[in-house]
Design a protein around this motif. Sequence first.
Motif, short mmCIF file in Angstrom:
data_model
loop_
_atom_site.label_atom_id
_atom_site.label_comp_id
_atom_site.label_asym_id
_atom_site.label_seq_id
_atom_site.Cartn_x
_atom_site.Cartn_y
_atom_site.Cartn_z
N HIS A 111 27.63 -50.08 -9.30
CA HIS A 111 26.52 -49.81 -8.85
C HIS A 111 25.38 -49.04 -9.13
CE1 HIS A 111 24.38 -50.11 -4.74
NE2 HIS A 111 24.42 -49.19 -4.70
N HIS A 115 21.41 -49.37 -10.40
CA HIS A 115 20.30 -48.66 -9.89
C HIS A 115 19.32 -48.34 -11.09
CE1 HIS A 115 20.32 -48.21 -5.43
NE2 HIS A 115 21.34 -47.84 -5.53
N SER A 136 21.20 -41.68 -4.33
CA SER A 136 21.29 -42.43 -3.13
C SER A 136 21.97 -41.94 -2.04
CB SER A 136 22.19 -43.71 -3.61
OG SER A 136 23.41 -43.37 -4.12
N GLY A 137 22.49 -42.72 -1.22
CA GLY A 137 23.16 -42.11 0.11
C GLY A 137 24.53 -41.49 -0.21
N GLY A 163 21.02 -38.16 -0.31
CA GLY A 163 20.56 -39.12 0.67
C GLY A 163 21.27 -38.91 2.00
N ASP A 167 19.85 -37.90 5.50
CA ASP A 167 20.53 -38.57 6.75
C ASP A 167 21.07 -37.75 7.76
OD1 ASP A 167 19.59 -40.80 5.40
OD2 ASP A 167 21.33 -41.43 4.54
N GLY A 180 16.61 -41.22 5.99
CA GLY A 180 16.10 -40.46 5.02
C GLY A 180 14.62 -40.80 5.05
N ASP A 184 11.15 -38.60 5.74
CA ASP A 184 9.87 -38.61 4.83
C ASP A 184 8.79 -38.87 5.52
OD1 ASP A 184 8.62 -38.60 2.67
OD2 ASP A 184 9.29 -40.71 1.56
N GLY A 270 17.99 -45.10 -3.72
CA GLY A 270 17.12 -45.11 -2.34
C GLY A 270 16.25 -43.78 -2.41
N VAL A 271 16.68 -42.37 -2.67
CA VAL A 271 16.27 -41.46 -2.60
C VAL A 271 14.89 -41.25 -3.37
CG1 VAL A 271 16.40 -38.87 -2.69
CG2 VAL A 271 18.14 -40.00 -1.58
N ASN A 274 11.49 -41.15 -2.16
CA ASN A 274 11.04 -40.12 -1.19
C ASN A 274 9.68 -39.61 -1.81
OD1 ASN A 274 10.86 -37.10 -0.86
ND2 ASN A 274 11.76 -37.77 0.92
N GLY A 301 15.91 -49.00 -3.16
CA GLY A 301 17.22 -49.19 -2.35
C GLY A 301 18.04 -50.33 -2.98
N ASP A 302 19.19 -50.77 -2.20
CA ASP A 302 20.10 -51.69 -2.82
C ASP A 302 19.47 -52.98 -3.04
OD1 ASP A 302 21.70 -49.58 -2.92
OD2 ASP A 302 22.99 -49.99 -1.38
O1 KG4 Z 1 20.50 -46.60 -3.06
P1 KG4 Z 1 20.45 -46.71 -1.44
O2 KG4 Z 1 19.78 -47.68 -0.82
O3 KG4 Z 1 22.10 -46.86 -1.04
C1 KG4 Z 1 23.19 -46.10 -1.51
O4 KG4 Z 1 23.49 -46.59 -2.64
O5 KG4 Z 1 23.66 -45.02 -1.10
O6 KG4 Z 1 20.25 -45.31 -1.01
C2 KG4 Z 1 20.34 -45.11 0.52
C3 KG4 Z 1 19.79 -43.58 0.76
C4 KG4 Z 1 20.07 -43.50 2.21
O7 KG4 Z 1 20.74 -42.17 2.25
C5 KG4 Z 1 18.47 -43.32 2.58
O8 KG4 Z 1 18.41 -42.46 3.74
C6 KG4 Z 1 17.77 -42.61 1.46
O9 KG4 Z 1 18.44 -43.55 0.57
N1 KG4 Z 1 16.48 -42.95 1.29
C7 KG4 Z 1 15.53 -42.03 1.67
C8 KG4 Z 1 14.24 -42.62 1.44
N2 KG4 Z 1 14.35 -43.77 1.45
C9 KG4 Z 1 15.90 -43.92 1.63
N3 KG4 Z 1 15.68 -40.53 1.25
C10 KG4 Z 1 14.55 -39.86 1.29
N4 KG4 Z 1 13.21 -40.48 1.54
C11 KG4 Z 1 13.26 -41.76 1.45
N5 KG4 Z 1 11.88 -42.07 1.58
#
Ligand code: KG4
Length: 343
Positions: A111, A115, A136-137, A163, A167, A180, A184, A270-271, A274, A301-302
């Motif tokens: 995964h 990314h 990411s999360g 992430g 969260d 997250g 933001d 995902g982060v 930000n 994101g995913d």
């Molecule tokens: O990559 P992802 O979609 O899923 C995983 O593989 O975990 O990442 C999700 C993470 C979550 O913790 C979400 O809150 C965070 O990315 N995230 C953000 C933002 N958009 C998504 N964190 C901070 N600022 C953002 N704009």
Amino acid sequence: MIVLGIESSCDETAAAVCENGRRLLSDVIYSQADIHALYGGVVPEIASRKHAEKISYVVSEALKRARVSPGDVDVVAATCAPGLIGALLVGANFAKACALGWDKPFVPVHHIRGHIAANYICFPELKPPFIALIASGGHTLIAHVRDYTGIEIMGTTRDDAAGETFDKIARVMGLPYPGGVKLDELSQGGDQDKYRLPRAEVAGDPMAFSFSGIKTAGVNLIHNAEQSGKQIDRRDLAAGIARSISEALVSRIFLASELTDERTIVAAGGVAANSTLRKMLTEGCSSRGLKLYMPPLSLCGDNGAMIAAQGYYEFKAGHVGKPDQNCYANMPINEQFGVGMFI
Ligand code: KG4
Ligand code: ZN
């Protein structure tokens, strides 16, 4: 070469069709976020069940929108690690069934490698080597991407992921899941210096992260204010949190660039959506003369597109999966899945 990519590691059921790892023909995402929002976070059992409900529709829609039939697909790729095990199994087993039924190779994809590969779709000129930040999360990683499938870990988190930190604090602030992105939004225009938060440093290891101190400090600030009846400035706190986390990520990216002499930086996960992090990366890379690549928010994101893109490069490297390929909740990015012809 046409690759169908399937992603189901967390709360997005996703499938995409991509040509030669670069040209996206379709990208379908069914997000379960609204359902998990009721519980304040992802409920693994519900995630698996929703994937099982939606996967057929999402995959057939991806083929339809790409205007390809199963016969046109050359490779079926799916995320097999890391992630929620029950969720991963739905996408990976569906992909194996497609590969078996269509008589095509199956390629298991990591995964987090996926990314990184989201950037190959957006930036045709981007090629390894480079330094990648994947936040990411569940993961926070600085990696030296030497080639498409040869990745060296330079720094990881010792405790919470970036992430997860966003969260958790967002949840304590009463913001809805996924926190997250809401944190933001709240941080816009806030004073980043009002609340002092600890640094994410680890003694003796300048490339490592530790976010648990920031998380605890943020949560304590909110609880202490509640208990003493004081008002906390939520916007300033959100801005301070975004700044502390982003500073930690950006400083290690630049250290990794110095240590390796790599001049190209890639952000992913995902982060990477930000706004504070994107601003700091843009300014920092520009002042150092580094080339920066960040996917658009839609590919941070995913998604299935990133799995199709990385699946192409894994296939080119000969990493064809075995029929008994399992899924794993954890797996380091530099490890390889077992290789073997499907049938
Ligand atoms: O990559 P992802 O979609 O899923 C995983 O593989 O975990 O990442 C999700 C993470 C979550 O913790 C979400 O809150 C965070 O990315 N995230 C953000 C933002 N958009 C998504 N964190 C901070 N600022 C953002 N704009
Ligand atoms: Zn992810």
